[in-house]
Design a protein around this motif. Sequence first.
Motif, mmCIF file in Angstrom:
data_model
loop_
_atom_site.group_PDB
_atom_site.id
_atom_site.type_symbol
_atom_site.label_atom_id
_atom_site.label_comp_id
_atom_site.label_asym_id
_atom_site.label_seq_id
_atom_site.Cartn_x
_atom_site.Cartn_y
_atom_site.Cartn_z
ATOM 1 N N UNK A 195 0.830 -1.204 0.000
ATOM 2 C CA UNK A 195 0.000 0.000 0.000
ATOM 3 C C UNK A 195 0.865 1.255 0.000
ATOM 4 N N UNK A 196 1.988 1.192 0.713
ATOM 5 C CA UNK A 196 2.839 2.366 0.839
ATOM 6 C C UNK A 196 3.591 2.720 -0.428
ATOM 7 N N UNK A 197 3.897 1.728 -1.270
ATOM 8 C CA UNK A 197 4.676 2.007 -2.492
ATOM 9 C C UNK A 197 3.962 2.982 -3.423
ATOM 10 N N UNK A 198 2.695 2.736 -3.802
ATOM 11 C CA UNK A 198 2.040 3.716 -4.694
ATOM 12 C C UNK A 198 1.799 5.063 -4.019
ATOM 13 N N UNK A 199 1.646 5.085 -2.706
ATOM 14 C CA UNK A 199 1.401 6.345 -2.009
ATOM 15 C C UNK A 199 2.642 7.232 -1.979
ATOM 16 N N UNK A 200 3.811 6.623 -2.064
ATOM 17 C CA UNK A 200 5.062 7.402 -2.018
ATOM 18 C C UNK A 200 5.736 7.514 -3.381
ATOM 19 N N UNK A 201 5.105 7.014 -4.429
ATOM 20 C CA UNK A 201 5.686 7.075 -5.768
ATOM 21 C C UNK A 201 5.625 8.490 -6.310
ATOM 22 N N UNK A 202 6.496 8.771 -7.271
ATOM 23 C CA UNK A 202 6.553 10.084 -7.924
ATOM 24 C C UNK A 202 6.268 9.926 -9.413
ATOM 25 N N UNK A 203 5.525 10.857 -9.937
ATOM 26 C CA UNK A 203 5.221 10.856 -11.369
ATOM 27 C C UNK A 203 6.165 11.833 -12.060
ATOM 28 N N UNK A 204 6.898 11.346 -13.041
ATOM 29 C CA UNK A 204 7.895 12.142 -13.753
ATOM 30 C C UNK A 204 7.430 12.339 -15.192
ATOM 31 N N UNK A 205 7.363 13.595 -15.611
ATOM 32 C CA UNK A 205 6.903 13.931 -16.962
ATOM 33 C C UNK A 205 8.097 13.982 -17.908
ATOM 34 N N UNK A 206 8.089 13.101 -18.924
ATOM 35 C CA UNK A 206 9.156 13.064 -19.914
ATOM 36 C C UNK A 206 8.725 13.707 -21.238
ATOM 37 N N UNK A 207 7.684 14.509 -21.189
ATOM 38 C CA UNK A 207 7.217 15.169 -22.411
ATOM 39 C C UNK A 207 6.160 14.358 -23.123
ATOM 40 N N UNK A 208 6.588 13.298 -23.825
ATOM 41 C CA UNK A 208 5.638 12.485 -24.568
ATOM 42 C C UNK A 208 4.944 11.446 -23.709
ATOM 43 N N UNK A 209 5.461 11.182 -22.541
ATOM 44 C CA UNK A 209 4.820 10.209 -21.654
ATOM 45 C C UNK A 209 5.170 10.536 -20.202
ATOM 46 N N UNK A 210 4.362 9.998 -19.306
ATOM 47 C CA UNK A 210 4.560 10.196 -17.870
ATOM 48 C C UNK A 210 5.027 8.882 -17.257
#
Length: 342
Positions: A195-210
């Motif tokens: 449960x903790x892994x998705x709650x602490x994940x970061x979304x990184x924008x690479x332009x054409x995809x996230x």
Amino acid sequence: MTAHGVGLMARQEIRTRLRTGRWKTLLAVWFVIVNGLGLLLRLALEASDTSEFGEEGVPMFGGVLLGVLVLTLLVTPALGGQSINGERERGTLATLQVTRLTPGDIALGKLAAAWGTGLLTLLLTLPCVLWPVAEGAVGLGRAAVVLLVIALLIGAVCAVSQAWSALLARSVTSVLMSYLTVFGLLVGTALLFMIGVPLTSERVDHGDHVHTNERTERVWWLLAPNPVVVLADAAPRLPEREIVIDGRVYERTPSSDPLGDLSREVRDIREGEKPYVEVNSATPRSTSDEYSRHDRRDKDDQKSVWQYGLLFHLALAGGSVALTAARLRTPLYRVPRGVRVA
């Protein structure tokens, strides 16, 4: 609190347990089941022929130890889950409390008896555990370390079960809470980590995809108290194999090693990245590489998690013993409803 008082209480508790013949029957059934399963696992490994270099002893050792750990932790709550409130229900606890035995003597003596019974169940598993050691697939040092870790984990669960017995009035309830505690350590820690892994994940924008970057180094500590993780990560690593082809040395991690594979996975989780190549794949290196194997092992040891998990269990055991002793102090000014005193 004295060693004499603790020993006296432990001997009395063991005599009480041995008065019924069912303990001998249960231990005999335990011996047959555990060692029988170990033998069946060995036969299955030999029949499948999936172990590298024909060493079936390595996966047998890891599989049997993981199974023994889970089975012993499932049996342990019954050893101390009714040691205090069971005496209250029979009206015999007050007799102990009016003797010269201190609350610490009673608590540690009963814990020693329960822990000793748990160690006996561990001792009965030695035939299938030491089989790989006898044939040279696993070193004696590695076997000694994992058996010591299992023994300490058994003692911690015995202490927690006894604390529940001292806190709760009914033995059925305390045994149930003891099993829920074991379930929480074995399964609950893994669920909290997932449960903790998705709650602490970061979304990184690479332009054409996230891209989603999992920051497992932030929640690795949720896995540390898990007994399976403690056992696997505390086990000494098997030596790496070297294959020389055309003057280059290829290092390979041992295949079919359940303890080693789980340890590497957990340490990668703490690191937050995947520094290892796939298991069983060969990585070439030159014989003149400056980055020595010793340096890599030192860096890998810095990512270990077993010491944190073991310290958690030892602290939990110490707190449980202190709580049990506190609940045994007299005089008792308020008696729980429906509880017999004498």
